[in-house]
Design an enzyme around this catalytic site. Structure first.
Site, mmCIF file in Angstrom:
data_model
loop_
_atom_site.group_PDB
_atom_site.id
_atom_site.type_symbol
_atom_site.label_atom_id
_atom_site.label_comp_id
_atom_site.label_asym_id
_atom_site.label_seq_id
_atom_site.Cartn_x
_atom_site.Cartn_y
_atom_site.Cartn_z
ATOM 1 N N LYS A 78 0.849 -1.199 0.000
ATOM 2 C CA LYS A 78 0.000 0.000 0.000
ATOM 3 C C LYS A 78 0.886 1.252 0.000
ATOM 4 C CE LYS A 78 -3.918 2.166 2.423
ATOM 5 N NZ LYS A 78 -4.916 2.057 3.498
ATOM 6 N N SER A 159 -9.937 2.292 2.527
ATOM 7 C CA SER A 159 -9.011 2.987 1.673
ATOM 8 C C SER A 159 -7.981 2.093 0.982
ATOM 9 C CB SER A 159 -8.266 4.047 2.489
ATOM 10 O OG SER A 159 -7.428 3.415 3.456
ATOM 11 N N SER A 183 -10.362 0.135 6.868
ATOM 12 C CA SER A 183 -9.749 0.147 5.536
ATOM 13 C C SER A 183 -9.066 -1.129 5.067
ATOM 14 C CB SER A 183 -8.744 1.289 5.436
ATOM 15 O OG SER A 183 -9.428 2.483 5.201
#
Ligand code: GLN
Length: 483
Positions: A78, A159, A183
């Site tokens: 990420k 997210s 998330s």
């Protein structure tokens, strides 16, 4: 080329060790898929590094020496984890050209364990969002399609949408995520995957770009529960560079495989039957409860009386912390700068142009609730309610071993929906936020599908640092889900 789709990490590792294929072949397979993909999962590719890492792994395997836990396994990172010498943006224009000179502890742990990093995955700007539609680098598309609305692209959740979508689309074997209020779990649920948010403090936050420091936790997004255990093993560590990281000994997470659910108490919180909970999700929840009963677990009704305050509490505390954390982006020290002859002007223009709308909204809420005159009424009150939410869990766990709930009130929705009303978007987190506020470990595992063939995730919440129990409960769901 061999079809490496749908292999899990442990099978892959066995094949690599038996030299049935090489990490280089595997890595090239994923690179090729990333290059052909139009899901917008990756912000930055690190293919050259990945090839070198794969070659290094193959060397170790051929010498049969110093073979590490994730040797040669290609993963996505990420873009919230700082990676030394590799651009790290947190999905924001303000960090569009930021190249860290240090490595986050989590990515460092994974690299030291032999994982091959394919690139940095797309995400909501500063991890603020539930649909991966707030990224400066454009939205991410979910590879799954609804059987009825097959013309519309769906959101992957957020997210960590780039991470979830890339795992679901077989662009990598697993990926890292971060979870502040859901998330990891929510995108895993939307993409039919496993997402695990560990206990607060289990993984170091050093080098993770901060959103809300008292809530942020790193964790894996994977295809299987076993893969989640393997990734978590590598990601977890005590770290003197993060004063909130835990010194508790890290168990062998694969021990969850020997954990018997029989006789365990599964708590069902009455308050999670929230308004608007989709009927297909209620059905899968019921099916999952029956599954636990059939396997000898005891179902107990529990109460978490302050559940309805969790979302408003989160949306005070998280923006408050964000407004402090994001104060550092002033055009002087990091990334993007909008030049002006006047210093104040430069700050204002930089932040006005560097941040997107959702981030600005949060910063305004955050500075408001922290401002003199409102601090007591909002921020301090929210801290008190947070304690009550935590206490609710404490007393609930006197009656049960784990808590079973759906992960989200809805399945993946079309891109563009819920876009106009931020509150509607925030409601996505209603079931994930309480465990975040209490710092508890929670896993989301796909447990069924709705009538349009879209995955439905169930969430298992555990006692502090009892990741083993939630992995074991997750495994049962994974083994017996109805498809
Ligand atoms: N969707 C939630 C938010 O927008 C949670 C985000 C997260 O966990 N990083 O704040």
């Amino acid at each position: 080329m061999i079809d490496f789709k749908n292999l899990d990490i442990s099978t892959t590792k066995e094949c690599l060790l038996k030299k049935e294929f090489s990490s280089l072949e595997l890595t090239k397979f994923f690179i090729d898929r990333i290059e052909k993909s139009d899901l917008n999962c990756f912000i930055t590719n690190t293919f050259e590094n990945a090839i070198e890492m794969a070659k290094e792994s193959d060397k170790k395997i051929s010498r049969n020496r110093e073979i590490r836990d994730l040797e040669g396994i290609p993963i996505g990172m990420k873009d919230l984890f700082c990676t030394k010498g590799v651009r790290t943006t947190a999905g924001s224009k303000i960090l569009e050209n930021f190249i860290p000179f240090y490595e986050s502890t989590v990515s460092n742990n994974l690299i030291n364990d032999g994982a091959v990093i394919l690139g940095k995955t797309n995400m909501d700007e500063f991890a603020m969002g539930s649909a991966n539609t707030t990224s400066f680098f454009g939205n991410v598309i979910n590879p799954l399609k609804s059987s009825e609305e097959d013309t519309k692209d769906l959101v992957p959740g957020g997210s960590s949408g780039g991470s979830a979508s890339s795992v679901a689309a077989n662009l990598c074997m697993a990926a890292t995520g971060s979870d502040t209020g859901g998330s990891i779990r929510q995108p895993a649920s939307f993409c039919g995957l496993v997402g695990l948010k560990p206990s607060y403090g289990r993984c170091s936050r050093f080098g993770m770009i901060a959103f809300a420091s008292s809530l942020d936790q790193a964790g894996p997004i994977t295809k299987t529960v076993k893969d989640a255990a393997l990734m978590l093993q590598s990601m977890s560590s005590y770290d003197e560079k993060d004063s909130t990281s835990s010194r508790k000994p890290i168990p062998q997470y694969l021990d969850f495989l020997n954990f018997d659910i029989k006789g365990k108490k599964i708590g069902l919180p009455t308050e999670y039957k929230v308004e608007g909970l989709n009927s297909d999700i209620v059905k899968v929840w019921d099916d999952t409860i029956n599954l636990f009963k059939k396997n000898g677990a005891e179902i107990v009704n529990i109460s978490l009386p302050h559940t309805s305050f969790a979302l408003p509490t989160y949306y005070i505390i998280a923006p408050a912390e964000a407004s402090a954390n994001l104060a550092r982006y002033d055009g002087v020290k990091y990334g993007f700068r909008e030049n002006s002859d006047d210093l104040e002007d430069m700050y204002e223009l930089t932040r006005a142009k560097g941040f997107g709308d959702e981030v600005k909204r949060r910063l305004m809420i955050g500075t408001y609730v922290l401002s003199a005159g409102y601090y007591d009424a909002y921020y301090l009150k929210a801290l008190k309610v947070r304690q009550l939410i935590s206490d609710d869990f404490k007393s609930a766990f006197e009656k049960c071993d784990v808590i079973l709930t759906p992960t989200t009130p809805n399945v993946a929705f079309p891109i563009g929906e819920k876009q106009k009303d931020p509150i509607e978007m925030y409601l996505n987190d209603v079931l994930t936020v309480p465990a975040s506020l209490a710092g508890l470990p929670a896993i989301s595992v796909t447990a069924g599908k709705n009538s349009m063939n879209l995955p439905i995730g169930m969430q298992v919440i555990g006692k502090p640092f009892d990741e083993i129990s939630i992995l074991a409960a997750g495994k049962l769901i994974e083994e017996y889900r109805g498809f």
